[in-house]
Scaffold this motif. Structure first.
Motif, PDB file in Angstrom:
ATOM      1  N   ARG A   1       0.869  -1.185   0.000  1.00 21.67           N
ATOM      2  CA  ARG A   1       0.000   0.000   0.000  1.00 21.67           C
ATOM      3  C   ARG A   1       0.897   1.224   0.000  1.00 21.67           C
ATOM      4  NH1 ARG A   1      -2.559  -2.763   4.667  1.00 21.67           N
ATOM      5  NH2 ARG A   1      -1.213  -1.379   5.837  1.00 21.67           N
ATOM      6  N   PRO A   2       0.486   2.245  -0.747  1.00 18.61           N
ATOM      7  CA  PRO A   2       1.309   3.465  -0.721  1.00 18.61           C
ATOM      8  C   PRO A   2       1.202   4.127   0.645  1.00 18.61           C
ATOM      9  CG  PRO A   2      -0.705   3.839  -1.967  1.00 18.61           C
ATOM     10  CD  PRO A   2      -0.676   2.379  -1.609  1.00 18.61           C
ATOM     11  N   SER A   3       2.260   4.805   1.008  1.00 15.27           N
ATOM     12  CA  SER A   3       2.207   5.542   2.276  1.00 15.27           C
ATOM     13  C   SER A   3       1.511   6.867   2.016  1.00 15.27           C
ATOM     14  CB  SER A   3       3.614   5.758   2.827  1.00 15.27           C
ATOM     15  OG  SER A   3       4.358   6.538   1.919  1.00 15.27           O
ATOM     16  N   TYR A   4       0.879   7.414   3.014  1.00 13.33           N
ATOM     17  CA  TYR A   4       0.112   8.645   2.872  1.00 13.33           C
ATOM     18  C   TYR A   4       0.882   9.792   3.498  1.00 13.33           C
ATOM     19  CZ  TYR A   4      -3.499   5.412   1.551  1.00 13.33           C
ATOM     20  OH  TYR A   4      -4.192   4.428   0.912  1.00 13.33           O
ATOM     21  N   GLY A   5       1.619  10.521   2.684  1.00 16.47           N
ATOM     22  CA  GLY A   5       2.362  11.685   3.145  1.00 16.47           C
ATOM     23  C   GLY A   5       3.655  11.306   3.828  1.00 16.47           C
ATOM     24  N   PRO A   6       4.471  12.301   4.091  1.00 12.16           N
ATOM     25  CA  PRO A   6       5.764  12.032   4.739  1.00 12.16           C
ATOM     26  C   PRO A   6       5.566  11.631   6.200  1.00 12.16           C
ATOM     27  CG  PRO A   6       5.414  14.388   4.531  1.00 12.16           C
ATOM     28  CD  PRO A   6       4.264  13.709   3.816  1.00 12.16           C
ATOM     29  N   ALA A   7       6.504  10.921   6.674  1.00 15.65           N
ATOM     30  CA  ALA A   7       6.476  10.541   8.089  1.00 15.65           C
ATOM     31  C   ALA A   7       6.603  11.792   8.938  1.00 15.65           C
ATOM     32  CB  ALA A   7       7.613   9.567   8.387  1.00 15.65           C
ATOM     33  N   PRO A   8       5.944  11.838  10.066  1.00 17.14           N
ATOM     34  CA  PRO A   8       6.046  13.038  10.904  1.00 17.14           C
ATOM     35  C   PRO A   8       7.471  13.225  11.394  1.00 17.14           C
ATOM     36  CG  PRO A   8       4.854  11.290  12.047  1.00 17.14           C
ATOM     37  CD  PRO A   8       5.106  10.826  10.644  1.00 17.14           C
ATOM     38  N   SER A   9       7.898  14.490  11.441  1.00 16.47           N
ATOM     39  CA  SER A   9       9.250  14.751  11.921  1.00 16.47           C
ATOM     40  C   SER A   9       9.253  14.656  13.442  1.00 16.47           C
ATOM     41  CB  SER A   9       9.725  16.132  11.466  1.00 16.47           C
ATOM     42  OG  SER A   9       8.861  17.116  11.965  1.00 16.47           O
ATOM     43  N   PRO A  10      10.346  14.171  13.982  1.00 16.75           N
ATOM     44  CA  PRO A  10      10.406  14.027  15.446  1.00 16.75           C
ATOM     45  C   PRO A  10      10.433  15.402  16.113  1.00 16.75           C
ATOM     46  CG  PRO A  10      12.499  13.419  14.455  1.00 16.75           C
ATOM     47  CD  PRO A  10      11.546  13.697  13.329  1.00 16.75           C
ATOM     48  N   GLN A  11       9.769  15.502  17.227  1.00 13.46           N
ATOM     49  CA  GLN A  11       9.733  16.746  18.004  1.00 13.46           C
ATOM     50  C   GLN A  11      10.565  16.545  19.265  1.00 13.46           C
ATOM     51  OE1 GLN A  11       8.208  19.542  16.935  1.00 13.46           O
ATOM     52  NE2 GLN A  11       7.806  18.386  15.071  1.00 13.46           N
ATOM     53  N   PRO A  12      11.270  17.589  19.698  1.00  3.89           N
ATOM     54  CA  PRO A  12      12.052  17.430  20.936  1.00  3.89           C
ATOM     55  C   PRO A  12      11.122  17.092  22.099  1.00  3.89           C
ATOM     56  CG  PRO A  12      12.209  19.693  20.093  1.00  3.89           C
ATOM     57  CD  PRO A  12      11.363  18.903  19.139  1.00  3.89           C
ATOM     58  N   SER A  13      11.600  16.249  22.957  1.00  4.22           N
ATOM     59  CA  SER A  13      10.768  15.826  24.084  1.00  4.22           C
ATOM     60  C   SER A  13      11.437  16.138  25.413  1.00  4.22           C
ATOM     61  CB  SER A  13      10.484  14.324  23.972  1.00  4.22           C
ATOM     62  OG  SER A  13      11.700  13.622  24.042  1.00  4.22           O
ATOM     63  N   TYR A  14      12.221  17.188  25.427  1.00  3.53           N
ATOM     64  CA  TYR A  14      12.871  17.544  26.679  1.00  3.53           C
ATOM     65  C   TYR A  14      12.213  18.786  27.258  1.00  3.53           C
ATOM     66  CZ  TYR A  14      15.148  21.022  23.747  1.00  3.53           C
ATOM     67  OH  TYR A  14      15.381  22.040  22.893  1.00  3.53           O
ATOM     68  N   ALA A  15      12.396  18.983  28.523  1.00  4.22           N
ATOM     69  CA  ALA A  15      11.863  20.162  29.208  1.00  4.22           C
ATOM     70  C   ALA A  15      13.045  20.953  29.747  1.00  4.22           C
ATOM     71  CB  ALA A  15      10.941  19.735  30.337  1.00  4.22           C
ATOM     72  N   PRO A  16      12.903  22.266  29.863  1.00  2.00           N
ATOM     73  CA  PRO A  16      14.017  23.037  30.424  1.00  2.00           C
ATOM     74  C   PRO A  16      14.259  22.612  31.866  1.00  2.00           C
ATOM     75  CG  PRO A  16      12.085  24.422  30.171  1.00  2.00           C
ATOM     76  CD  PRO A  16      11.757  23.083  29.543  1.00  2.00           C
ATOM     77  N   PRO A  17      15.472  22.753  32.332  1.00  2.00           N
ATOM     78  CA  PRO A  17      15.765  22.348  33.711  1.00  2.00           C
ATOM     79  C   PRO A  17      15.023  23.238  34.702  1.00  2.00           C
ATOM     80  CG  PRO A  17      17.636  23.507  32.772  1.00  2.00           C
ATOM     81  CD  PRO A  17      16.634  23.336  31.664  1.00  2.00           C
ATOM     82  N   PRO A  18      14.687  22.706  35.855  1.00  2.00           N
ATOM     83  CA  PRO A  18      13.998  23.513  36.866  1.00  2.00           C
ATOM     84  C   PRO A  18      14.920  24.628  37.355  1.00  2.00           C
ATOM     85  CG  PRO A  18      14.621  21.392  37.781  1.00  2.00           C
ATOM     86  CD  PRO A  18      14.959  21.357  36.322  1.00  2.00           C
ATOM     87  N   PRO A  19      14.359  25.708  37.841  1.00  2.00           N
ATOM     88  CA  PRO A  19      15.211  26.801  38.330  1.00  2.00           C
ATOM     89  C   PRO A  19      16.019  26.368  39.537  1.00  2.00           C
ATOM     90  CG  PRO A  19      12.894  27.228  38.846  1.00  2.00           C
ATOM     91  CD  PRO A  19      12.937  25.994  37.991  1.00  2.00           C
ATOM     92  N   SER A  20      17.177  26.970  39.659  1.00  2.00           N
ATOM     93  CA  SER A  20      18.036  26.654  40.795  1.00  2.00           C
ATOM     94  C   SER A  20      17.433  27.211  42.073  1.00  2.00           C
ATOM     95  CB  SER A  20      19.430  27.274  40.602  1.00  2.00           C
ATOM     96  OG  SER A  20      20.025  26.747  39.461  1.00  2.00           O
ATOM     97  N   PRO A  21      17.562  26.489  43.181  1.00  2.00           N
ATOM     98  CA  PRO A  21      17.014  27.022  44.433  1.00  2.00           C
ATOM     99  C   PRO A  21      17.807  28.247  44.877  1.00  2.00           C
ATOM    100  CG  PRO A  21      18.193  24.979  44.823  1.00  2.00           C
ATOM    101  CD  PRO A  21      18.166  25.193  43.339  1.00  2.00           C
ATOM    102  N   ALA A  22      17.116  29.181  45.443  1.00  2.00           N
ATOM    103  CA  ALA A  22      17.777  30.393  45.955  1.00  2.00           C
ATOM    104  C   ALA A  22      18.051  30.189  47.442  1.00  2.00           C
ATOM    105  CB  ALA A  22      16.884  31.615  45.745  1.00  2.00           C
ATOM    106  N   TYR A  23      19.292  30.340  47.799  1.00  2.81           N
ATOM    107  CA  TYR A  23      19.679  30.197  49.206  1.00  2.81           C
ATOM    108  C   TYR A  23      19.814  31.587  49.787  1.00  2.81           C
ATOM    109  CZ  TYR A  23      20.557  25.374  47.985  1.00  2.81           C
ATOM    110  OH  TYR A  23      20.409  24.079  47.559  1.00  2.81           O
ATOM    111  N   GLY A  24      19.476  31.710  51.045  1.00  7.13           N
ATOM    112  CA  GLY A  24      19.515  33.004  51.717  1.00  7.13           C
ATOM    113  C   GLY A  24      20.860  33.685  51.575  1.00  7.13           C
ATOM    114  N   GLY A  25      20.819  34.920  51.492  1.00  8.93           N
ATOM    115  CA  GLY A  25      22.068  35.706  51.378  1.00  8.93           C
ATOM    116  C   GLY A  25      21.940  36.985  52.149  1.00  8.93           C
ATOM    117  N   ASN A  26      22.890  37.881  52.008  1.00  6.66           N
ATOM    118  CA  ASN A  26      22.880  39.135  52.741  1.00  6.66           C
ATOM    119  C   ASN A  26      22.032  40.128  52.057  1.00  6.66           C
ATOM    120  OD1 ASN A  26      24.578  37.748  54.325  1.00  6.66           O
ATOM    121  ND2 ASN A  26      26.315  39.103  54.057  1.00  6.66           N
TER     122      ASN A  26
END
Length: 132
Positions: free
Chosen positions: A107-132
């Motif tokens: 059977r013929p394929s219907y259209g191009p295969a979907p391109s892969p999408q990135p599946s990563y998430a940005p890293p969580p923010p760094s915790p802020a430690y008390g300062g002066n």
């Protein structure tokens, strides 16, 4: 030292230097250990298959062996809708003899295969430690 005594020592050393003493024998290698029962010719049969419609996976394998003769087949559903089947046999040292066939129509394929999408998430923010 008298040359005659020297020659006599040399002859005695040559006569006894390369030979083990009388009654001595060289060690012999140990016999090979026996591991269990005597070997018998191989004999088996197996068959398995996977058919998962949700993922469109359909493949399997069947094989039997009796001594030096083996025969079997395996198959897979191809992305174009055909089933590829390989039937084979091996008879002793004759080698692997296979026949490849295709079942169904592509059977013929219907259209191009979907391109892969990135599946990563940005890293969580760094915790802020008390300062002066």
């Amino acid at each position: 030292m008298d040359p005659k005594v020297f020659v006599l020592f040399a002859l005695v050393a040559t006569a006894f230097g390369d030979h083990p003493p009388a009654g001595y024998s060289l060690p012999q290698p140990a016999p090979s250990p026996s591991y269990g029962a005597p070997q018998v010719p191989a004999k088996y049969d197996f068959d398995w298959a996977v058919n998962d419609a949700a993922s469109n996976n359909d493949f399997g394998h069947q094989e039997s062996r009796d001594g030096d003769f083996t025969q079997g087949s395996y198959y897979v559903l191809l992305p174009d809708g055909r089933t590829q089947r390989v039937t084979y046999n091996v008879d002793g040292d004759s080698g692997f003899v296979a026949e490849v066939t295709y079942e169904g129509e592509a059977r013929p394929s219907y259209g191009p295969a979907p391109s892969p999408q990135p599946s990563y998430a940005p890293p969580p923010p760094s915790p802020a430690y008390g300062g002066n």
